[in-house]
Scaffold this motif. Structure first.
Motif, PDB file in Angstrom:
ATOM      1  N   ALA A   7      38.985  45.794  48.656  1.00  0.00           N
ATOM      2  CA  ALA A   7      38.169  45.060  47.688  1.00  0.00           C
ATOM      3  C   ALA A   7      36.697  45.169  48.046  1.00  0.00           C
ATOM      4  O   ALA A   7      36.330  45.192  49.218  1.00  0.00           O
ATOM      5  CB  ALA A   7      38.589  43.591  47.648  1.00  0.00           C
ATOM      6  N   LEU A  24      39.896  36.699  49.828  1.00  0.00           N
ATOM      7  CA  LEU A  24      40.558  38.003  49.735  1.00  0.00           C
ATOM      8  C   LEU A  24      41.041  38.475  51.106  1.00  0.00           C
ATOM      9  O   LEU A  24      42.120  39.056  51.232  1.00  0.00           O
ATOM     10  CB  LEU A  24      39.601  39.027  49.132  1.00  0.00           C
ATOM     11  N   VAL A  31      38.217  43.954  53.002  1.00  0.00           N
ATOM     12  CA  VAL A  31      37.110  43.508  52.165  1.00  0.00           C
ATOM     13  C   VAL A  31      35.790  44.142  52.586  1.00  0.00           C
ATOM     14  O   VAL A  31      35.439  44.139  53.767  1.00  0.00           O
ATOM     15  CB  VAL A  31      36.970  41.972  52.209  1.00  0.00           C
ATOM     16  N   VAL A  81      40.167  46.451  44.149  1.00  0.00           N
ATOM     17  CA  VAL A  81      39.567  45.270  43.520  1.00  0.00           C
ATOM     18  C   VAL A  81      38.045  45.378  43.583  1.00  0.00           C
ATOM     19  O   VAL A  81      37.475  45.595  44.656  1.00  0.00           O
ATOM     20  CB  VAL A  81      40.013  43.968  44.212  1.00  0.00           C
ATOM     21  N   VAL A 222      43.537  37.995  41.346  1.00  0.00           N
ATOM     22  CA  VAL A 222      43.799  39.133  42.223  1.00  0.00           C
ATOM     23  C   VAL A 222      45.217  39.086  42.792  1.00  0.00           C
ATOM     24  O   VAL A 222      45.853  40.120  43.004  1.00  0.00           O
ATOM     25  CB  VAL A 222      42.756  39.173  43.362  1.00  0.00           C
TER      26      VAL A 222
END
Length: 242
Positions: A7, A24, A31, A81, A222
């Protein structure tokens, strides 16, 4: 190549973006924390659980976007994402509003999101179930702004911000419709969300909700599976009239 979902969150060194990055990571995603200021990004990432990696990213810079895209392509080969969270508010009363005021507001809130989508779409489409989340605002809702007694209509000095966020919702819907009609992009989900009136630097921390509360709608989206919508404008309670 990472086996976990990857993401990128823009504008993530503080506020809503920071809480989205934290959430996340807790969900098990790798991330990338986007920040215009590398030092602030590094400090923010250090306060979050691994794996969170800071990346220098000014969404108004095509060069920055391309640099981040190259890094993602090299390390991961895909982007699962994309959270277009970076935003800016410049307060101007309508009677004093100029086209230049609109341009600088749209530059981050709309054009920045479009730059990220355009630059990263080849990586997004390479993911199995990719999701683009555009962070809008409740002020983007024409229905709520024009409702009798609306508190949003009273905020006259945010005309540029509200207009940019309304445009972002429309762009979201059109992206979703267009992608759904193309077999190679039909698996890409694109949604707009509003975190509600959260306390951030954008509003002088006057919001009644926390950034953590605001992040919930994004994290819930998500985390969803095959029933993930596309082309929606949502808050944590469901669709927002607009």
């Amino acid at each position: 190549m990472s086996t976990s979902r990857v993401a990128l969150v823009t504008g993530a060194n503080k506020g809503l973006g920071f809480e989205v990055a934290r959430g996340l990571a807790r969900l098990g995603l790798t991330v990338l924390l986007g920040s215009r200021d590398p030092a602030k990004g590094a400090d923010a990432a250090a306060r979050l659980p691994d794996p969170v990696t800071p990346v220098r990213l000014d969404v108004t810079s095509t060069a920055d976007a391309e640099e981040v895209a190259a890094l993602i392509r090299r390390r991961y080969g895909r982007l699962d994402v994309l959270v277009n969270n970076a935003g800016a508010v410049f307060r101007t009363e309508p009677a004093e509003l100029t086209a230049a005021d609109l341009r600088r507001t749209f530059e981050t809130n709309l054009f920045g999101a479009v730059t990220m989508i355009h630059t990263l779409l080849p990586l997004v489409r390479s993911a199995e179930r990719p999701h683009i989340v555009n962070v809008a605002s409740t002020t983007a809702s024409l229905a709520l702004t024009t409702a009798p007694g609306s508190t949003f209509a009273a905020a006259t000095d945010t005309i540029a911000y509200a207009s940019a966020k309304s445009a972002l919702v429309m762009a979201t819907v059109r992206y979703a419709t267009a992608f759904a009609a193309r077999p190679e992009l039909a698996h890409v989900r694109v949604n707009a969300v509003t975190p509600g009136y959260i306390a951030t630097d954008l509003n002088g921390r006057t919001g009644s909700r926390t950034a953590e509360q605001g992040a919930k709608v994004i994290l819930d989206l998500v985390a969803r599976g095959a029933d993930t919508p596309t082309g929606a404008f949502l808050n944590e309670d469901g669709p927002v009239p607009w």
